[in-house]
Design a protein around this motif. Sequence first.
Motif, PDB file in Angstrom:
ATOM      1  N   ARG B 231     -16.724 -29.503  34.249  1.00 29.38           N
ATOM      2  CA  ARG B 231     -16.765 -30.888  33.751  1.00 29.38           C
ATOM      3  C   ARG B 231     -15.954 -31.754  34.700  1.00 29.38           C
ATOM      4  N   LEU B 233     -14.034 -35.404  35.253  1.00 36.58           N
ATOM      5  CA  LEU B 233     -13.409 -36.477  34.485  1.00 36.58           C
ATOM      6  C   LEU B 233     -12.971 -37.567  35.461  1.00 36.58           C
ATOM      7  N   LEU B 302      -9.441 -29.368  29.585  1.00 37.90           N
ATOM      8  CA  LEU B 302      -9.844 -30.763  29.462  1.00 37.90           C
ATOM      9  C   LEU B 302      -8.936 -31.479  28.454  1.00 37.90           C
ATOM     10  N   VAL B 319     -15.905 -38.537  30.873  1.00 39.55           N
ATOM     11  CA  VAL B 319     -16.040 -37.095  31.095  1.00 39.55           C
ATOM     12  C   VAL B 319     -17.528 -36.755  31.181  1.00 39.55           C
TER      13      VAL B 319
END
Lengths: 495, 495
Positions: B231, B233, B302, B319
């Motif tokens: 992921r 961000l 996260l 995100v």
Amino acid sequence: MSASKSPNLREHRLGRLYPLLLEQLPKDAIITATEELHAYECDAFTTMRQLPLLTVLPDSIEQVQHVMRCCHTLDIPVVARGAGTGLTAGSMPVENGVLLGMSKFDQIHEIDPHNRTALIGPGVRNQAVTDAAAPYNLYFAPDPSSQLACSVGGNVAENAGGVHCLKYGLTVHNILELEIITIEGERITLGSAALDAAGYDLTAIMTGSEGLLGIVVAIRVKLLPKPASARVLLAAFATIEEAGTAIADIIGAGLIPAGLEMIDQTGIRAIEELMHAGYPVDAAAVIICELDGSEAEVEDELASVISILKRLNASDIQVSTNAEESRRIWAARKAAFPALARLAPDNYIMDGTIPRRALAEVWTRINELAEEYDLPVVNVFHAGDGNMHPSILFDSSDEDQHQRAFELGTRILELCVQVGGTISGEHGIGLEKINQMCLQFSSHELSQFHALKAAFDERNLLNPGKQIPTLARCAEFNAMHVHHGEMPFPHLERF
Amino acid sequence: MSASKSPNLREHRLGRLYPLLLEQLPKDAIITATEELHAYECDAFTTMRQLPLLTVLPDSIEQVQHVMRCCHTLDIPVVARGAGTGLTAGSMPVENGVLLGMSKFDQIHEIDPHNRTALIGPGVRNQAVTDAAAPYNLYFAPDPSSQLACSVGGNVAENAGGVHCLKYGLTVHNILELEIITIEGERITLGSAALDAAGYDLTAIMTGSEGLLGIVVAIRVKLLPKPASARVLLAAFATIEEAGTAIADIIGAGLIPAGLEMIDQTGIRAIEELMHAGYPVDAAAVIICELDGSEAEVEDELASVISILKRLNASDIQVSTNAEESRRIWAARKAAFPALARLAPDNYIMDGTIPRRALAEVWTRINELAEEYDLPVVNVFHAGDGNMHPSILFDSSDEDQHQRAFELGTRILELCVQVGGTISGEHGIGLEKINQMCLQFSSHELSQFHALKAAFDERNLLNPGKQIPTLARCAEFNAMHVHHGEMPFPHLERF
């Protein structure tokens, strides 16, 4: 152990060197008495011994510079020594040469938690770095079995590994900067405090150079954050093949365990007898697998590994539930070589490293060779990264056994080279494996090594005769070796 | 662009070399027409140009050996070139020298999923390796911004990095084995297919050596398992200080993101104008943080990162929820330099790398210097590993600006060295940064580099004049440079 074969040369050198050293070193930093010099005659490869001309124990960079200048001026060889835990006679003195002990360089100058680095002397013990970093929740990753005793300077000299180098790399991957003294006594810095450096990668070339290129006087190591969670799993297998497949499948599933080890039955039994760690003594093989990371990650990966193991009929799956249990499993594994030492008077430990895919094939072939040479070979090794440690048990007082052990060792290393591997993963070459270097490298490659050595030490004063064989030595060894009827340099055909 | 200043030498060399090359190379592999040679006169650092004597485009190892033997026999310099995407004139030809184009070495010979390696030619594009490994769920980690175009041979020459080298290392950490041709035309193997190799670490010394030591003809790279989840961000900050603290706190929390980048306002606006990626144009700085691993691990990390960011008043936290969104955020970041190129005719990109703890201090100081020299400096950089890319915007047709840009760049790199860093993280030195090498290295250190170079290339025929400045050049540069009143070699005082 041999005393000097040239007493005149010895007296001559002593007479000139000693007063010169005294100009900048205190008297008690220079050892010349034979009975005291015995402490320095070998490293942990105790079958090779040599008394030095003298031992110096400097305690400052300036003193090291002075020692180097004296030796350079008088053309006297110098061998550096850390804690003396090496396994290949790398720090064994040379005849009529100086033994330079670095044990007084044992200060941790700085722990920098924000940059995750430590600046230390080469004489600092490996475990001491991790201990000093613990309050910041950091640690030094390389963890050779000798980590309680070995020095980080020695780790740099041998590019040491350990059970966790599968995930965290060898020493070369865990240092940033070295301060070294050249044979001329010049002080130079290699690398930088940042994650990269301009110019040629001299930090990497110095790491694993076994004291042939310069003397390390300061080391900036990387520190890693301690994983939030780490679990160690031990599993038993009824066949070697299933254990080998388990290793392959764990790696094939995209997992990168912190450590992934394999031990055969003889190894298991020897360890269990010494350590009483609960290893399953009836298994044909065990594997040890450590998973680390966040709590969630470890649980996740643990489930994947256990499902692979069950599919392959693993029994006795033990999973550590706390740090103490993990420590116990590892402590037993790290005691493997002391445990094997109880089985026979001598133990010839190979350090061949092979591409992982060849593991099962090489293991089978080693067992065939062991039968052919009629000597027990125990396999205790870092399976995840292909670093095998087959250990040949023998009695060196029996000349025939000694000869067979040496030949068998050579055949095993040859096998490693044939499948695209290397004769040393983490123990170095020293004097012990120097002939086997001829199996791995062509004369062009050896010449390139010699040229590089000369770029640092033109007169060949630093640890001469170690690590890189002369072409003449290889010609002789290969002539002897051709009797086996195998091609000496198969790797040249690979591309 | 300068043509040959010695037409006689040119004619003389051409007359001898051309027929010799034709003995083993086809005619269409040798380019001599000036209009065609223009394609090879520079790399991506286009302000420096030089036509070669001729360009050869071999397509076999034997042909490379022949080219090297010809050049060695005739004492003609050779410069190797990959895709020509270098940023420091490293593959710019030398006058009356051969340009050796490796573009035909573009085959992927083998993907070995079990060992997680690929054996490739040096002309293979970086992205092509990852594409070829994708069916096995593997990839090649180094990802310079130019990865669609740059060759892996060039990555080796420059020890290239990329946005993910914080977690996965530079090129040197992602290759195992190199096959090279020496200037004498000998073929030697460096490293091994296993995770370690015996002898000096010639693989590491070759990586980042910018074509000065040998010609790479085959590369065995490591492949990594694709993380199950990743992921990205993006977060905006109203002040530079808060962004800097966020970087420090993320690292301080023991997290190792796959990438951790920082961009200042000018950079954000330039990127947004070109790429329309949704970057917040009113922020003083943004940071981009990628987390990868198992699903559970990523969610966990996260949450930690977001809580750090919120505490530091980050706004606009985006995100990515799928691969396409991640790709969009990174594609914009990787277009930073093309985006900056639209702001001014010229862009002097620094590549200084510093210990992470000095980030805020150095950033502040760079902004002060930018004011002092009255030139805009944009900061777009790999903050997690301290690899800064401050870019000085200027117009080289204005002689005064050109001079100021050069001096400002030198001051910035000097600053990097002063805090313990280095003048180049991943772009190399080439010809562009060669004077600044004098800031970083003492004459002893430079002499050691030259000795090492001579161990591979005694007559200085491989890419001469690049990367390692002569001592005379440094004496001249430092004489000029001392006007700033600063100590040229502060790092010698560090230990």
